[in-house]
Design an enzyme around this catalytic site. Structure first.
Site, PDB file in Angstrom:
ATOM      1  N   GLY A 210      48.614  40.470  37.545  1.00 16.71           N
ATOM      2  CA  GLY A 210      47.444  40.291  38.402  1.00 16.71           C
ATOM      3  C   GLY A 210      47.755  40.685  39.829  1.00 16.71           C
ATOM      4  O   GLY A 210      48.872  41.077  40.174  1.00 16.71           O
ATOM      5  N   GLY A 211      46.757  40.597  40.676  1.00 13.37           N
ATOM      6  CA  GLY A 211      46.941  40.936  42.069  1.00 13.37           C
ATOM      7  C   GLY A 211      47.890  39.990  42.768  1.00 13.37           C
ATOM      8  O   GLY A 211      48.537  40.355  43.752  1.00 13.37           O
TER       9      GLY A 211
ATOM     10  N   THR B 161      52.540  37.769  38.078  1.00 11.65           N
ATOM     11  CA  THR B 161      52.751  38.189  36.694  1.00 11.65           C
ATOM     12  C   THR B 161      52.318  37.073  35.753  1.00 11.65           C
ATOM     13  O   THR B 161      52.583  35.904  36.008  1.00 11.65           O
ATOM     14  CB  THR B 161      54.239  38.517  36.459  1.00 11.65           C
TER      15      THR B 161
ATOM     16  N   LYS C 174      50.920  31.919  35.295  1.00 12.57           N
ATOM     17  CA  LYS C 174      50.948  32.964  36.325  1.00 12.57           C
ATOM     18  C   LYS C 174      52.066  32.655  37.311  1.00 12.57           C
ATOM     19  O   LYS C 174      52.048  31.633  37.986  1.00 12.57           O
ATOM     20  CB  LYS C 174      49.604  33.063  37.047  1.00 12.57           C
TER      21      LYS C 174
ATOM     22  N   ASP D  55      36.091  38.845  44.150  1.00 11.83           N
ATOM     23  CA  ASP D  55      36.877  39.867  43.435  1.00 11.83           C
ATOM     24  C   ASP D  55      36.397  39.993  41.991  1.00 11.83           C
ATOM     25  O   ASP D  55      37.197  39.997  41.050  1.00 11.83           O
ATOM     26  CB  ASP D  55      38.370  39.516  43.476  1.00 11.83           C
TER      27      ASP D  55
END
Length: 728
Positions: free
Chosen positions: A422-423, A426, A441, A538
């Site tokens: 992801g932004g 990981t 995450k 987003d």
């Protein structure tokens, strides 16, 4: 003067020892010789490399079994006759090698010569080997090769019955027999006689084999296999004078037993099978080691262990060169030494235990302090403050996981467990101790801005409880970078789904419409129905996950923000993903609820066309899907850009309705875009209209469907926004 002579002689002796290469090492001829190959020790007189072995018959090559240089696959081979070496026993003068078995799968007589050891200082051990025949009515024997091939050294005939081959560990079953091997056997031929009353569809076997290995590990033969065979060896006459011991001693003395020496060599007694009398060397009683090297046999300290000496309890053992002696000892005189020894031992144990305990305590304190440091570094205090100030929302507190639990759940964060990037970090797949599958995450390296995003995501997700928003289960702050633990969503992202990565369940029109409704409903909840409005900031197809039933769930709230109810926009630096960012927000840095609407419009365009938000192929006029979609509609080319699945399944009127809604969401002016409430409502009406149309087509009993839907639309639009919230 005498003292000077003694010192001079000692100096000369030291110089001679340093010059003599044989005095440098105890187990190899010199320090450059390899001592092992793979997991097999290679003692002298065997050796690898020039100058490391006594003669050509003892040269060993170390090579790989699969043409690689991996040390795990290296194996030693006797170079002279290319047999793999399994182990070498200096004391017993034996070497165990892999030796091929002989087989016959025909009805005729067959034989093979085993003559590679005919002139070698090696012979087949009669103590360690047996001759084995296997097969139905197999008559096999060992015979002389020269001068008379008819001379038999031995053999046997295996029994046979109707039962299938069964192999017992001691060859006591059917289809198997064994016999002893003659002593000093160098060369022989193996003969298998023609089958009589045997089964012609089966092979017969005859072979020498290590007796111990045969009784413990042998299972079943096949024509291409090799088995362990034990060879005995001595030093051939050509190599005898190359031995370091012979070069520095009297050969006659060595070849006779001499109790004053550390080692001796002897020639074995020969029975008339072979003609070898190659001597073998042994360490004398009281010594152990390698008798083929200078000072290779070392004195055994018999006093080091009670079972090595016969001294009485009242006596004291004193070690001597090659032996020991028992001297009278006063029992009382031992008592102080025993007390001192026991006390010293207890003191040492106490020091060891105390040191170990202190090390554990210090290590634990360091680990606790390290976790406290990471907790503060990762915003633990800020998170506690944020959650405490929002307790009025009555949201269930998130769980704080410990690092060991998550390391175990992900196999120490193995690369095999990575399911996405992801932004902000990981994503790993893991299984908790209670069996739950979760997504973990692991944030990227934290700076102040990233830390704020992490805390922001935890706080926002802790207050959201909606079926189309990914559920946050907890977090871990005691590691170097913070970790977030979510429910595991099994079917990947919407972007992967639309890009044709799932052939089993292709994205039908109904599924696309349902996903759009679920995402729109969740955004409407965030904008209007949450306790405080939330702007996601987003929205994109990679941040929309699909569960096992392909229900949509919005994820990644790292840059999301709360707004006051009377607040119309947020003034921030521009964040988001290129292709989804509202152009008006890009120019003004003012993010509104209509900015999320624009991003959702791009997702709608992806659902209709199957295209990516930003194209890198150059197959369309512009890289931006939003611009391409709007220009295609204005150019009356809508049906030329739609996904084939949509064209195939959807009604033309419904496509046009959704496309017009998409175009309105993508309007460059935010005030002309619909709200997420209006978008969610219009999509639900389209879905209801489609269901009614399907029912009418199927049953032919529904009348005035459009009128009924229109009336329901009017009623719905008058309800309070809470009544439009999707069930959570």
């Amino acid at each position: 003067m005498e003292l000077q002579m003694v010192l001079f002689r000692m100096l000369v002796l030291v110089i001679m020892c340093s010059v003599n290469p044989f005095a440098r090492a105890s187990e190899v001829i010199n320090s450059s010789c390899l001592e092992d190959c793979g997991n097999v020790s290679i003692p002298y007189p065997f050796g690898i490399g020039n100058g490391c072995y006594v003669g050509d018959w003892f040269e060993i090559v170390c090579k790989s079994s699969n043409d690689s240089y991996d040390p795990r696959f290296l194996k030693p081979f006797l170079k002279k006759f290319n047999r793999e070496v399994l182990d070498i026993n200096i004391t017993a003068s034996t070497v165990r090698v892999e030796y091929p078995i002989f087989s016959s799968c025909t009805n005729g007589m067959e034989s093979t010569n085993n003559s590679e050891l005919a002139k070698a200082p090696f012979f087949f051990s009669d103590i360690n080997n047996n001759f084995v025949a296997m097969g139905c009515h197999n008559d096999a024997s060992m015979r002389s090769i020269f001068p008379d091939p008819s001379i038999s050294y031995g053999g046997c005939k295996s029994p046979c019955d109707k039962a299938p081959f069964t192999y017992g560990s001691f060859c006591n079953a059917t289809n198997c027999c064994q016999t002893a091997v003659p002593s000093h056997l160098h060369a022989f031929s193996t003969v298998i006689e023609p089958k009589n009353n045997g089964r012609s569809d089966e092979c017969n076997y005859a072979f020498l084999i290590d007796r111990n290995w045969f009784e413990t590990k042998f299972t079943k033969p096949n024509p291409n296999m090799s088995v362990p065979v034990v060879l005995e060896w001595g030093i051939d006459n050509a190599s005898l004078y190359s031995l370091p011991t012979v070069k520095n001693s009297n050969l006659t003395a060595i070849l006779e037993y001499n109790s004053s020496m550390a080692y001796y060599c002897s020639r074995p007694q020969i029975t008339r099978i072979g003609d070898s009398s190659a001597p073998r060397c042994r360490c004398n009683n009281g010594y152990r080691g390698n008798p083929y090297l200078l000072r290779g046999c070392r004195d055994i300290d018999e006093c080091a262990s009670a079972h090595l000496n016969r001294c009485a309890y009242e006596e004291r053992c004193e070690n001597t060169e090659g032996y020991y002696r028992c001297v009278p000892s006063n029992y009382k005189s031992k008592k102080p030494f025993i007390i001192i020894g026991v006390s010293t031992s207890l003191g040492v144990l106490f020091l060891i235990f105390g040191g170990w305990w202190s090390y554990k305590v210090i290590k634990k304190r360091r680990r606790v302090k390290r976790k406290e440091k990471f907790f503060k570094q990762n915003g633990g205090l800020l998170l506690e403050k944020q959650l405490s100030t929002n307790n009025k929302d009555n949201v269930e507190n998130i769980k704080l996981f410990n690092s060991k639990e998550l390391e175990k759940a992900t196999d120490q964060f193995s690369a095999d467990r990575i399911i996405g990037h992801g932004g902000q970090g990981t994503i790993y797949k893991g299984m908790l101790a209670d069996g739950r599958i979760v997504a973990i995450k692991k944030s990227n390296i934290i700076d102040e801005e990233k830390l704020q995003e992490f805390i922001n995501e935890v706080v926002i997700l802790s207050k959201i409880n909606h079926r189309n928003v990914v559920k946050l289960l907890g977090c871990c702050l005691e590691t170097e970078v913070p970790l977030l633990i979510y429910e595991f969503i099994s079917n990947g992202t919407l972007a992967q789904y639309l890009n044709g990565q799932n052939e089993k369940f292709p994205p039908t029109w109904d599924m696309r419409l349902r996903i759009a409704i679920e995402v729109a409903g969740a955004l409407f909840y965030l904008h209007s129905a949450a306790s405080s409005p939330i702007y996601h900031r987003d929205i994109k197809s990679t941040n929309i996950l699909l569960d096992e039933k392909y229900r949509a769930k919005i994820a990644d709230f790292g840059i999301s923000r709360y707004v006051n109810i009377d607040q119309t926009h947020l003034s921030t630096l521009v964040h988001g993903t290129f292709g989804y960012v509202d152009p008006e927000y890009f120019q003004s840095s003012q993010f509104t609820d209509k900015s999320d609407v624009y991003s959702f419009g791009v997702v709608l365009a992806e659902l209709l066309t199957g295209e990516k938000a930003i194209s890198s192929t150059g197959m369309r006029d512009t890289k931006s899907l939003a611009t391409f979609f709007v220009s295609s509609m204005e150019g009356n080319n809508l049906f030329g850009i739609l996904d084939s699945q949509v064209l195939k399944e959807a009604e033309k009127e419904k496509i046009i309705t959704v496309a017009n809604l998409t175009k309105r969401c993508l309007n460059l002016k935010g005030r002309k875009r619909p709200t997420m409430r209006e978008v969610a409502m219009e999509l639900e009406v389209i879905q209801m209209s489609q269901r009614a149309s399907n029912l009418k087509q199927k049953y032919g009993e529904i009348e005035d469907v459009e009128t009924e839907i229109s009336e329901q639309y009017d009623v719905t639009s008058s309800l309070d926004s809470q009544s439009l919230l999707l069930s959570t």
